[in-house]
Scaffold this motif. Structure first.
Motif, PDB file in Angstrom:
ATOM      1  N   SER A 105       0.842  -1.180   0.000  1.00 12.94           N
ATOM      2  CA  SER A 105       0.000   0.000   0.000  1.00 12.94           C
ATOM      3  C   SER A 105       0.883   1.238   0.000  1.00 12.94           C
ATOM      4  CB  SER A 105      -0.913  -0.001   1.231  1.00 12.94           C
ATOM      5  OG  SER A 105      -0.143   0.080   2.419  1.00 12.94           O
ATOM      6  N   SER A 106       0.258   2.392  -0.256  1.00 13.96           N
ATOM      7  CA  SER A 106       1.024   3.639  -0.246  1.00 13.96           C
ATOM      8  C   SER A 106       1.613   3.912   1.131  1.00 13.96           C
ATOM      9  CB  SER A 106       0.118   4.803  -0.668  1.00 13.96           C
ATOM     10  OG  SER A 106      -0.981   4.925   0.219  1.00 13.96           O
ATOM     11  N   GLU A 107       0.917   3.462   2.174  1.00 15.54           N
ATOM     12  CA  GLU A 107       1.411   3.668   3.542  1.00 15.54           C
ATOM     13  C   GLU A 107       2.670   2.855   3.799  1.00 15.54           C
ATOM     14  OE1 GLU A 107      -0.186   3.370   8.185  1.00 15.54           O
ATOM     15  OE2 GLU A 107      -1.530   2.986   6.497  1.00 15.54           O
ATOM     16  N   ASN A 108       2.701   1.612   3.315  1.00 13.28           N
ATOM     17  CA  ASN A 108       3.889   0.774   3.493  1.00 13.28           C
ATOM     18  C   ASN A 108       5.082   1.339   2.745  1.00 13.28           C
ATOM     19  OD1 ASN A 108       2.525  -1.098   5.100  1.00 13.28           O
ATOM     20  ND2 ASN A 108       1.869  -2.325   3.332  1.00 13.28           N
ATOM     21  N   VAL A 109       4.840   1.806   1.520  1.00 17.55           N
ATOM     22  CA  VAL A 109       5.914   2.412   0.730  1.00 17.55           C
ATOM     23  C   VAL A 109       6.422   3.671   1.413  1.00 17.55           C
ATOM     24  CG1 VAL A 109       6.513   3.461  -1.487  1.00 17.55           C
ATOM     25  CG2 VAL A 109       5.001   1.473  -1.421  1.00 17.55           C
ATOM     26  N   TYR A 162       6.380   4.362   4.675  1.00 15.64           N
ATOM     27  CA  TYR A 162       7.179   4.019   5.853  1.00 15.64           C
ATOM     28  C   TYR A 162       8.535   3.427   5.463  1.00 15.64           C
ATOM     29  CZ  TYR A 162       3.667   5.133   9.333  1.00 15.64           C
ATOM     30  OH  TYR A 162       2.798   5.808  10.151  1.00 15.64           O
ATOM     31  N   PHE A 163       8.586   2.729   4.332  1.00 13.87           N
ATOM     32  CA  PHE A 163       9.880   2.249   3.828  1.00 13.87           C
ATOM     33  C   PHE A 163      10.774   3.430   3.469  1.00 13.87           C
ATOM     34  CE2 PHE A 163      12.531   1.289   0.110  1.00 13.87           C
ATOM     35  CZ  PHE A 163      13.331   0.276   0.634  1.00 13.87           C
ATOM     36  N   GLN A 164      10.180   4.433   2.822  1.00 15.98           N
ATOM     37  CA  GLN A 164      10.930   5.639   2.458  1.00 15.98           C
ATOM     38  C   GLN A 164      11.438   6.348   3.710  1.00 15.98           C
ATOM     39  OE1 GLN A 164       8.699   9.087   1.164  1.00 15.98           O
ATOM     40  NE2 GLN A 164      10.152   9.530  -0.475  1.00 15.98           N
ATOM     41  N   VAL A 165      10.577   6.473   4.718  1.00 12.86           N
ATOM     42  CA  VAL A 165      10.961   7.125   5.966  1.00 12.86           C
ATOM     43  C   VAL A 165      12.082   6.349   6.663  1.00 12.86           C
ATOM     44  CG1 VAL A 165      10.181   7.668   8.314  1.00 12.86           C
ATOM     45  CG2 VAL A 165       8.743   8.254   6.350  1.00 12.86           C
ATOM     46  N   THR A 214      -0.898  12.869   0.234  1.00 14.19           N
ATOM     47  CA  THR A 214      -0.050  11.680   0.169  1.00 14.19           C
ATOM     48  C   THR A 214       1.093  11.871  -0.819  1.00 14.19           C
ATOM     49  OG1 THR A 214      -1.936  10.252   0.709  1.00 14.19           O
ATOM     50  CG2 THR A 214      -0.017   9.199  -0.293  1.00 14.19           C
ATOM     51  N   VAL A 215       0.767  12.412  -1.998  1.00 10.18           N
ATOM     52  CA  VAL A 215       1.794  12.674  -3.007  1.00 10.18           C
ATOM     53  C   VAL A 215       2.817  13.668  -2.480  1.00 10.18           C
ATOM     54  CG1 VAL A 215       2.232  13.644  -5.294  1.00 10.18           C
ATOM     55  CG2 VAL A 215       0.263  12.147  -4.936  1.00 10.18           C
ATOM     56  N   GLN A 216       2.344  14.698  -1.781  1.00 10.10           N
ATOM     57  CA  GLN A 216       3.243  15.712  -1.249  1.00 10.10           C
ATOM     58  C   GLN A 216       4.190  15.127  -0.206  1.00 10.10           C
ATOM     59  OE1 GLN A 216       1.358  19.085   0.611  1.00 10.10           O
ATOM     60  NE2 GLN A 216       3.106  20.411   0.207  1.00 10.10           N
ATOM     61  N   VAL A 242       6.951  13.462  -2.054  1.00  4.03           N
ATOM     62  CA  VAL A 242       7.811  14.472  -2.685  1.00  4.03           C
ATOM     63  C   VAL A 242       8.694  15.158  -1.644  1.00  4.03           C
ATOM     64  CG1 VAL A 242       7.807  16.671  -3.911  1.00  4.03           C
ATOM     65  CG2 VAL A 242       6.229  14.872  -4.603  1.00  4.03           C
ATOM     66  N   VAL A 243       8.105  15.547  -0.503  1.00  5.04           N
ATOM     67  CA  VAL A 243       8.852  16.246   0.548  1.00  5.04           C
ATOM     68  C   VAL A 243       9.983  15.370   1.080  1.00  5.04           C
ATOM     69  CG1 VAL A 243       8.697  17.111   2.916  1.00  5.04           C
ATOM     70  CG2 VAL A 243       6.992  17.798   1.232  1.00  5.04           C
ATOM     71  N   ASN A 244       9.729  14.076   1.230  1.00  5.75           N
ATOM     72  CA  ASN A 244      10.737  13.178   1.799  1.00  5.75           C
ATOM     73  C   ASN A 244      11.746  12.669   0.785  1.00  5.75           C
ATOM     74  OD1 ASN A 244       9.784  13.346   4.405  1.00  5.75           O
ATOM     75  ND2 ASN A 244       8.539  11.499   4.280  1.00  5.75           N
TER      76      ASN A 244
END
Length: 300
Positions: free
Chosen positions: A3-7, A9-12, A264-266, A269-271
């Motif tokens: 999901s977008s949330e999992n992606v 948190y992976f990015q974070v 969500t997109v922002q 982008v911010v991270n």
């Protein structure tokens, strides 16, 4: 299925781990050796990016403030104010890094050469102090215009997260704040583009000269060349991400609307920049490998 949330948190997780590693390296260099001026700049940029990633996803808001049982309005003010300050610090320190490297590699007969002797730790520290002070001051309006979102008078609020909102403000005040912020960013991005163009010209001239030199001379300057290339890559990536984020955030503010998809997109982008930047800074720095080797030999 991701999901977008999992992606997210992976990015974070990737961004925090990479920046924490780099921050630990700079702290080790600063405490154990005589650091270069560029290390002081990069160390603060890395710290800013750690806080920026955490506040960008409201992780501090959810995990830390929830445990402290703090009023929702205070949570929102602290989180969004910190997020905006860190964003401003990121662009300012990245610009300082670009200017510093451009002056460092400038030839002795150039106009920038006379500033080389001024690039001392004291000058860098003073510049960083003013950068922090300026950004803390510029974003202070959020302390007054951010609150926890309520169901009362929803048309008078603009949700920026699930639980936070911007209170209505005078069009003149909103226009002044937006003008000051955009003017600052456009100026700094312009400086970065100018210094980047200058560094590209210097590297191009150096590459032509290297064709007529022995390989020994080429190896002697290869480290500075790699460092310059990494900063150029950093600046180009930052500028691209910045304009994308500016379009998204400015549209939301001007239209005074909240859209979960846009939010969500922002976040992604911010991270993106603080996540990629430590990987770019690590790659050309051979000192990291040397430090790891020394630690390994010490352990054995």
């Amino acid at each position: 299925m991701f999901s977008s949330e999992n992606v997210f948190y992976f990015q974070v997780g990737l961004g925090v781990l990479a920046n924490m590693f780099l921050l630990g390296f700079y702290i080790f260099i600063i405490l154990s050796h005589r650091p270069k001026s560029i290390d002081l700049i990069s160390c603060q940029l890395t710290f800013v990016h750690i806080v920026m990633i955490l506040t960008g996803g409201n992780i501090i808001h959810i995990d830390i403030f929830e445990a402290l049982n703090v009023d929702n309005g205070i949570k929102c003010k602290a989180t969004l104010y910190t997020q905006r300050v860190m964003r401003g610090l990121s662009i300012c320190i990245t610009c300082l890094l670009s200017v510093f490297q451009a002056v460092t590699i400038s030839p002795s007969n150039s106009l920038l050469a006379k500033f080389k002797h001024k690039l001392k730790k004291h000058t860098i520290n003073v510049s960083l102090f003013y950068i922090w002070f300026f950004n803390f001051s510029l974003s202070s309006n959020l302390i007054f215009y951010v609150s926890g979102f309520t169901n009362v008078s929803q048309t008078q609020q603009m949700k920026v997260t699930k639980s936070c909102s911007l209170l209505p403000m005078n069009y003149i005040i909103r226009g002044m704040i937006l003008t000051m912020t955009i003017s600052r960013d456009v100026f700094l991005v312009g400086v970065m583009l100018i210094t980047s163009t200058y560094m590209v010209i210097i590297l191009f001239r150096h590459q032509r000269q290297c064709k007529h030199l022995h390989s020994i001379g080429h190896l002697r300057v290869s480290h500075e060349k790699k460092a310059t290339q990494s900063i150029l890559l950093l600046v180009v990536f930052f500028v691209a991400i910045y304009w994308l984020d500016l379009i998204i955030s400015s549209t939301s503010i001007l239209l005074w609307m909240y859209n979960p998809v846009i939010l969500t997109v922002q976040k992604f982008v911010v991270n993106a920049y603080p996540t990629i930047s430590p990987l770019v800074l690590i790659s050309p720095d051979k000192r990291i490998i040397n430090v790891l080797k020394n630690l390994q030999s010490t352990c054995h």
